[in-house]
Enzyme design. Sequence first.
Site, PDB file in Angstrom:
ATOM      1  N   SER A 546       0.846  -1.188   0.000  1.00 15.70           N
ATOM      2  CA  SER A 546       0.000   0.000   0.000  1.00 15.70           C
ATOM      3  C   SER A 546       0.889   1.250   0.000  1.00 15.70           C
ATOM      4  CB  SER A 546      -0.954  -0.039   1.193  1.00 15.70           C
ATOM      5  OG  SER A 546      -1.975   0.908   1.061  1.00 15.70           O
ATOM      6  N   ASP A 631      -9.674  -3.755  -5.340  1.00 15.18           N
ATOM      7  CA  ASP A 631      -9.066  -2.897  -4.328  1.00 15.18           C
ATOM      8  C   ASP A 631      -9.650  -1.491  -4.423  1.00 15.18           C
ATOM      9  OD1 ASP A 631      -7.435  -1.528  -2.565  1.00 15.18           O
ATOM     10  OD2 ASP A 631      -5.593  -2.474  -3.265  1.00 15.18           O
ATOM     11  N   HIS A 666      -7.981  -5.007  -1.052  1.00 13.89           N
ATOM     12  CA  HIS A 666      -6.702  -4.471  -0.600  1.00 13.89           C
ATOM     13  C   HIS A 666      -5.876  -5.479   0.190  1.00 13.89           C
ATOM     14  CE1 HIS A 666      -4.106  -1.021  -0.190  1.00 13.89           C
ATOM     15  NE2 HIS A 666      -4.062  -1.138   1.122  1.00 13.89           N
TER      16      HIS A 666
END
Length: 692
Positions: A546, A631, A666
């Site tokens: 991320s 995501d 995610h």
Amino acid sequence: MKRFYALSAALFVVALHAQELKPPVAKKVPKSVTMFGDTRTDDYGWIRDKTSADAIAYLQGETAYADAFMKPTEPLQKKLYDEMLSHVKQTDVNVPWRKGDYLYYTRTEEGKQYPIYARKKGADGAEEIVIDVNKLAEGQKYMSVNEYEPSDDGNLLAYSIDKTGYREYELHVKDLRTMQDLPDTAARTYSAAWAADNKTIFYSMANDAKRRYRIYRHVLGGADDALIYEEKDEMYDVDVERSRSGDWIFLTTDSKTTSEVRTIPARDPMAMPRIVMPRKENLKYYHDHRGENFYIMTNDAGINFRIASVPVSTPQQKNWIEVVPYRKAVKIESINLFANHLVATEREGGLSQLEIFDLRNGTSHRIRMAEPAYALAPSQNREFNTSIFRYVYQSMVTPLTTYDYNMDARDQTLLKRNEVPNYDPAKYTMERIFATASDGVKIPMAVVYRKDLNPHGVNPLWLTAYGSYGSSTNATFSASRLALLDRGFVYAIANIRGGGEMGKEWHEAGRMMTKKNTFTDFIASAKHLIKEKYTSKDKLVISGGSAGGLLMGAVTNMRPHLFHIVLAYVPFVDVMNTMLDPTLPLTTQEYIEWGNPNERAAYVYMKSYDPYSNVQKKKYPTMLVRTSLNDSQVGFWEGSKWVAKLRANKTDHNPLLLKVNMGAGHGGASGRYDALKDLAFDYAFVLTQMGM
């Protein structure tokens, strides 16, 4: 010697196989944008279109290439998977927590991907299965449970699920007397809280940009939910929670720098929210409740927070009375309030602390930890009238451990240490070391390895970090990591600026126009590990996900020859295009973290480190990138476009793989066995590319 020859032969087969494969070549569809006299040309923006057959074909082609590349390692992947699974107690039960007459817990069963939520009426009661997530997941590629809130009388449960990974949670209500879902549902919800009447639920709802902007009130059986608050400022989210005392519902509106609280009596759910204090720029405050007072965690005296109390009847700031003063070296991260005690979760010197305040006599003490680095956090503490505080502890050698701490007697009971089969903690050790940044700042690192390994013997080393949002990366335990440690790896976590490990100042020193400190701190950490002979450039593996994927992209552009292998998970690497698109989830709210590129100074600074913008014709390390189609936090196209551009520009023959999970969000695969298989793939990639 036979083992050496067998290994060499296997590596030769992998290398030969790789030479026969040809990676996908993404087409170029140039699109140029000029801002502040600077023209950016994006050749791969077309990949963003999720409805495009060409885009889906490209993603599938990249994943097929990665799988084909790794085909010769399948026996190793199976070996790693079996080895990691051997360290998992597959059938297990978590420590129960009490609410009302019931004990609630989760458990797992061997062979099943997901947990089972259950309860008992008292310790000797019969088990009632509340939610079997395995059944919910039937026919789904993804499944997770978010909210899980029993009503006060124990008859109802509000719970929410995500079936795609896109964080669009469906709120449901289950009658726990019949274990049947009621027709009451709501879409795109996040937080939820029951009122004291056991029939009214407050919940937050998100808009298309994933901003939590409305609070609704739902009465069971009702058709039209009442909108009781809407947050119109796009920089803010709003969430709802109930105080542990049970007396108040709090609506907390929060941006990166400012917050505002509204209250509703839990016994009068039809009352309109009452604002405690209107928002004031850069003032943060959060509420809890005890007796006649609200307790407030606030940054009004300094950015690392203090604690105050105020009468419920006159909650204005002028009436706040100090309970715990501001201490520059101590960051208060959260508070847990009980009938006679307040527990503050704090950070000092880069380590978490639990400080207990006796509200009857003003005394305080901390729960002491013995290891040099660790992670701890409050656990489930649903009871208000109690002297027992439950928390969880772990380190890089100590598995997750649950304690009940008696706040009066100042002693604790070990309730459970997660069993890790085939693991002897006496064979492993950890240390805390410090690298020196370019400006002299000391960067903490936690390091773990086997005791029979010479840590300064130039070993293969895996270094990871995050470094954004003031979020702290703690020294946690990982059973799967044993597969690396037992093969002679050293594993290190760097607490670089931009994170929150050393307090709020640490975050401030690595965001906005100081963001590059995050990247140079990581480089300094890597160089320190090399200098001290923990590893070498050709044995150094780095990873981040991320915003940690942004870190991977930035340092790979800055120092490509410093790292041997780079793993980037759902990486935020298309910074300029994402932050210039206000329709995307999170963009406008994150102007306060990264900067607003519609402003010239921010544009120039952000572009100077944006991984996608700074891909050049040069050699890059061996790389594995993972993204997920659903995501909502970092678009699947970010890592995918980055790989396409790297393929077109890199001047080396080092492997570059892209794996796209077409049915997750995610966090990747939601099933525990699927997640382990993904990790076995990653480990096999690293081990073969390291020549191990």
